[in-house]
Design an enzyme around this catalytic site. Structure first.
Site, PDB file in Angstrom:
ATOM      1  N   SER A 118       3.947  -2.435  10.397  1.00 20.53           N
ATOM      2  CA  SER A 118       5.575  -2.531  10.652  1.00 20.53           C
ATOM      3  C   SER A 118       6.211  -3.850  10.082  1.00 20.53           C
ATOM      4  CB  SER A 118       6.020  -1.999  11.932  1.00 20.53           C
ATOM      5  OG  SER A 118       5.520  -0.770  12.324  1.00 20.53           O
ATOM      6  N   GLY A 122       3.307   1.867  10.856  1.00 23.21           N
ATOM      7  CA  GLY A 122       4.429   3.157  10.831  1.00 23.21           C
ATOM      8  C   GLY A 122       4.970   3.442  12.008  1.00 23.21           C
ATOM      9  N   GLU A 153      -4.767  -5.170  10.845  1.00 26.46           N
ATOM     10  CA  GLU A 153      -3.490  -4.333  11.217  1.00 26.46           C
ATOM     11  C   GLU A 153      -3.791  -3.325  12.341  1.00 26.46           C
ATOM     12  OE1 GLU A 153      -1.731  -2.521   6.935  1.00 26.46           O
ATOM     13  OE2 GLU A 153      -3.625  -1.612   7.469  1.00 26.46           O
ATOM     14  N   ASN A 202       0.914  -1.492   0.103  1.00 28.29           N
ATOM     15  CA  ASN A 202       0.047   0.009  -0.024  1.00 28.29           C
ATOM     16  C   ASN A 202       1.005   1.414  -0.102  1.00 28.29           C
ATOM     17  OD1 ASN A 202      -1.951   1.990   0.211  1.00 28.29           O
ATOM     18  ND2 ASN A 202      -2.330   1.334   2.560  1.00 28.29           N
ATOM     19  N   GLY A 258       5.222   1.379   4.143  1.00 26.87           N
ATOM     20  CA  GLY A 258       6.314   1.955   4.059  1.00 26.87           C
ATOM     21  C   GLY A 258       7.526   1.119   3.150  1.00 26.87           C
ATOM     22  N   LYS A 303      -0.082   4.388  -0.212  1.00 27.98           N
ATOM     23  CA  LYS A 303      -0.829   5.363   0.470  1.00 27.98           C
ATOM     24  C   LYS A 303      -0.669   6.765  -0.366  1.00 27.98           C
ATOM     25  CE  LYS A 303      -0.171   2.949   5.050  1.00 27.98           C
ATOM     26  NZ  LYS A 303       0.183   3.198   6.329  1.00 27.98           N
ATOM     27  N   HIS A 328      -9.498   0.732   5.784  1.00 30.13           N
ATOM     28  CA  HIS A 328      -8.216   0.876   6.309  1.00 30.13           C
ATOM     29  C   HIS A 328      -8.241   1.973   7.604  1.00 30.13           C
ATOM     30  CE1 HIS A 328      -3.927   2.157   6.992  1.00 30.13           C
ATOM     31  NE2 HIS A 328      -3.607   1.091   6.314  1.00 30.13           N
ATOM     32  N   GLU A 358      -6.570   4.493   8.474  1.00 29.12           N
ATOM     33  CA  GLU A 358      -6.333   5.811   8.255  1.00 29.12           C
ATOM     34  C   GLU A 358      -7.702   6.116   7.577  1.00 29.12           C
ATOM     35  OE1 GLU A 358      -1.496   4.959   7.747  1.00 29.12           O
ATOM     36  OE2 GLU A 358      -2.867   5.192   5.867  1.00 29.12           O
TER      37      GLU A 358
END
Length: 249
Positions: free
Chosen positions: A209, A169, A163, A9, A231, A11, A93, A95
């Site tokens: 992570s 992150g 998640e 992802n 990331g 993002k 998600h 977020e």
């Protein structure tokens, strides 16, 4: 056997220059033994779809609207994602739930639209740190699954990603026992709701992570069929290490 899946992802990261990472990843893994999915920002989706044609990589969208079309400025429908070359879409998600106030019923409506359009829906669930510390994790996960997953779900159109919000992150990762507890719980919930056949065929991903140096341990956990990576998926060299760990699991 459930096909293992490495999903990345991106993002709100990446412009056209970053499409070179997709080319690099396809060259490192020309014939991967696991599924590879990349979710670029919407501005790159069509170009990314063209870039991965003929490779082992597929692309998907990061969100979609529940409606097929209409007066929804700035939104993207599931049919539009398909038209741009997407095979899948991430929904629910944390977020999106936090930043945009999405609730389980919103996620369910979007998932229905995605499935109706022929997309695989990766539905995300996860608890906050406060919920984890209050020992409410399984209650939270169970509620999110019940509210977010539509009745039309099958092993072909549904993937569930666990998640934990506090691990996204942050560099913090649940223990392998904690990951296993949640994934075993999710498998049991799916089997109870949809029957053993469908329940066992849905892929369960872990996200939060995930890095090349911890991926192999995470992939050794019961009912972990792959990862939804943030990331570490932005660079082909980093994501490749996770893919290799999954291929060896």
């Amino acid at each position: 056997m459930r096909q293992k899946l490495a999903a990345g992802n991106w993002k709100m990261n990446g412009t056209g220059a970053e499409l070179t990472e997709l080319k690099a990843l396809s060259q490192i893994h020309p014939a991967a033994s696991v599924d590879i999915l990349i979710f670029p920002p919407a501005t790159l989706l069509s170009r990314a779809s063209i870039a991965v044609q003929g490779t082992a990589i597929s692309v998907g969208g990061q969100n979609c609207h529940a409606a097929k079309s209409g007066a929804h400025t700035g939104d993207i429908s599931a049919d539009m994602l398909v038209d741009a070359g997407a095979t899948s879409v991430i929904l629910g998600h944390s977020e999106r739930r936090v930043d945009h106030g999405e609730h389980d019923e919103d996620v369910r409506a979007k998932a229905r639209a995605a499935m109706d359009a022929g997309l695989k829906a990766i539905i995300c669930v996860g608890e906050s740190l406060e919920q984890r510390e209050a020992a409410n994790t399984l209650d939270i996960i169970g509620g999110q699954m019940s509210g977010s997953i539509p009745d039309q779900s099958t092993g072909e159109n549904l993937i569930v990603a666990y998640e934990p919000i506090w691990a996204i992150g942050t560099g913090k990762v649940p223990t392998l026992e904690e990951i296993g507890e949640v994934h075993d719980f999710m498998r049991a919930r799916l089997e109870r709701r949809f029957g053993e056949g469908v329940g066992r065929s849905v892929r369960l991903l872990y996200g939060g992570s995930v890095k090349p140096d911890n991926a192999a341990d995470i992939f050794s956990v019961s009912n972990v069929d792959g990862a939804l990576v943030g990331g570490a998926s932005l660079k082909a060299s980093d994501f490749s290490g996770i893919i290799q760990a999954l291929e060896g699991a």
